[in-house]
Scaffold this active site. Structure first.
Site, PDB file in Angstrom:
ATOM      1  N   ALA A 228       7.667  -1.843   2.301  1.00  8.96           N
ATOM      2  CA  ALA A 228       8.418  -1.185   1.226  1.00  8.96           C
ATOM      3  C   ALA A 228       9.554  -0.354   1.826  1.00  8.96           C
ATOM      4  CB  ALA A 228       7.486  -0.310   0.393  1.00  8.96           C
TER       5      ALA A 228
ATOM      6  N   ALA B  81       0.857  -1.185   0.000  1.00  7.81           N
ATOM      7  CA  ALA B  81       0.000   0.000   0.000  1.00  7.81           C
ATOM      8  C   ALA B  81       0.896   1.239   0.000  1.00  7.81           C
ATOM      9  CB  ALA B  81      -0.897  -0.011   1.233  1.00  7.81           C
TER      10      ALA B  81
ATOM     11  N   GLN C  11       1.369   3.630   2.137  1.00 10.03           N
ATOM     12  CA  GLN C  11       2.121   3.747   3.403  1.00 10.03           C
ATOM     13  C   GLN C  11       2.654   2.385   3.841  1.00 10.03           C
ATOM     14  OE1 GLN C  11       3.280   6.158   5.313  1.00 10.03           O
ATOM     15  NE2 GLN C  11       2.486   7.793   4.026  1.00 10.03           N
ATOM     16  N   SER C  12       3.258   1.659   2.943  1.00  8.77           N
ATOM     17  CA  SER C  12       3.775   0.328   3.253  1.00  8.77           C
ATOM     18  C   SER C  12       5.017   0.404   4.140  1.00  8.77           C
ATOM     19  CB  SER C  12       4.123  -0.397   1.952  1.00  8.77           C
ATOM     20  OG  SER C  12       4.844  -1.578   2.226  1.00  8.77           O
ATOM     21  N   ASN C  13       4.934  -0.235   5.302  1.00 14.01           N
ATOM     22  CA  ASN C  13       6.122  -0.352   6.159  1.00 14.01           C
ATOM     23  C   ASN C  13       7.114  -1.330   5.547  1.00 14.01           C
ATOM     24  OD1 ASN C  13       5.073   1.246   8.456  1.00 14.01           O
ATOM     25  ND2 ASN C  13       3.573  -0.415   8.578  1.00 14.01           N
TER      26      ASN C  13
END
Ligand SMILES: *Cc1c(COP(=O)(O)O)cnc(C)c1O
Length: 334
Positions: free
Chosen positions: A79, A73, A75-77
């Site tokens: 990534a 997503a 706000q991917s942690n």
């Protein structure tokens, strides 16, 4: 279980602390609450994906990759931690971000994890909600191969059998700590999304006959779908590890009652949980995962369900506080 049979590189600050939450325990009147601080894994503000990346990045290096590709997503942690790990190892990183959350604020689009992805110099592409993310990653991999590069594709959330080994390692670490402390644990509670965390924790705790029950709280899918998905990955991971008897369907519990309107969309329970953890423990949760998981834990305790007052419950903190900065409005408005 012998994890040294699998390639691994050190990325985590470990062991992460296993600490009591005394004021929150008192506020709720029991059970005894502890927190396993996997928000403190160290890499670029930490979180659970660093555990998985120890095994995934080792596999990428073994295969001679020069670029890692992953997705999540906006706000991917995951990534963000992948981009940081790539920097540390001298690899390039390509990220595909899915616009999963509708009516996103400018902070959601640009702050928190997105800001850090850019700081780490990752290549970023945005795609619409509902895009076939695996196909999108394969397309980027093809482009890189076309230019003579060597891509390594990491699935969303780092959730495959290799990534799940990170949570086998984390849960064995927790068990060792509990034994050293003389702490008897009845339940471990945590947020479950792309399933690698729960699959790994179940394999670690069941594979060592700990007698500890694992309770996932879903942040995206309904109960049945989430449990099926976790069971599938847990079974594959158990097979890879050679766990006798494997992982049965009954070992997998994922509560689907705390998702609210959808993935990444705030709920009143999440806002309360993030606020209580902050004000009673000085502990930062996150709006998408650990906040909803803690909301579920608090609600079930208040209703007297699942956990008894005499139990000891460990909340596995999977990280994500960087995402708080993308949700300032939702958290302070109420
Ligand atoms: C990814 C993530 C989770 C969920 O873990 P899965 O292995 O995807 O189920 C929980 N908390 C945070 C903060 C995460 O980033």
């Amino acid at each position: 279980m012998h994890l040294s049979r699998f390639p691994r590189i050190k990325l985590c600050h470990a062991p992460t602390p296993l600490e009591p939450m005394e004021r929150l325990t008192k506020l709720l009147g029991g059970p005894k609450l502890y927190v396993k601080r996997d928000d403190c894994t160290g890499l670029a503000t930490g979180g659970n994906k660093t555990r998985k990346l120890e095994f995934l990045m080792a596999d990428a290096l073994k295969q001679g990759a020069d670029t890692v590709i992953t997705q999540g997503a906006v706000q991917s942690n995951h990534a963000r931690q992948t981009a940081a790990a790539a920097c540390k190892l001298g690899l390039k990183c390509e990220i595909i971000l899915e616009r999963r959350v509708k009516d996103a604020t400018p902070a959601y689009e640009n702050s928190g994890n997105v800001f850090l992805d850019k700081l780490f110099g990752a290549g970023i592409r945005h795609v619409a909600s509902g895009t076939d993310m695996n196909a999108a990653m394969e397309k980027v991999a093809e482009e890189i191969r076309g230019k003579g590069g060597k891509p390594y594709v990491i699935p969303g959330g780092g959730s495959n059998t290799i990534g799940a080994l990170g949570y086998v390692a984390s849960s064995l670490e927790m068990l060792h700590q509990a034994n050293e402390m003389g702490l008897r644990i009845d339940h471990v509670v945590h947020a479950t999304g792309s399933t690698g965390t729960q699959a790994g924790v179940v394999c670690g705790l069941e594979g060592s006959n700990s007698g500890i029950l694992v309770y996932g709280i879903s942040v995206r899918q309904p109960k049945d779908k989430q449990e099926e998905a976790v069971h599938k990955l847990a079974s594959q991971t158990a097979e890879m590890l050679g766990i006798k008897g494997g992982v049965t369907r009954q070992m997998i519990v994922a509560n689907g009652d705390y998702v609210g309107a959808g993935y990444g969309i705030p709920t009143p329970g999440m806002v309360e949980a993030v606020t209580l953890a902050a004000r009673y423990e000085g502990l930062l949760l996150d709006p998408v995962y650990s906040g909803k998981a803690m909301a579920g834990l608090i609600d079930l305790i208040r209703k007297g369900q699942v956990f008894s007052k005499k139990d000891t419950v460990v909340f596995l903190h999977t990280g994500g506080s960087t995402g708080l900065f993308a949700y300032e409005d939702a958290l302070l408005k109420s």
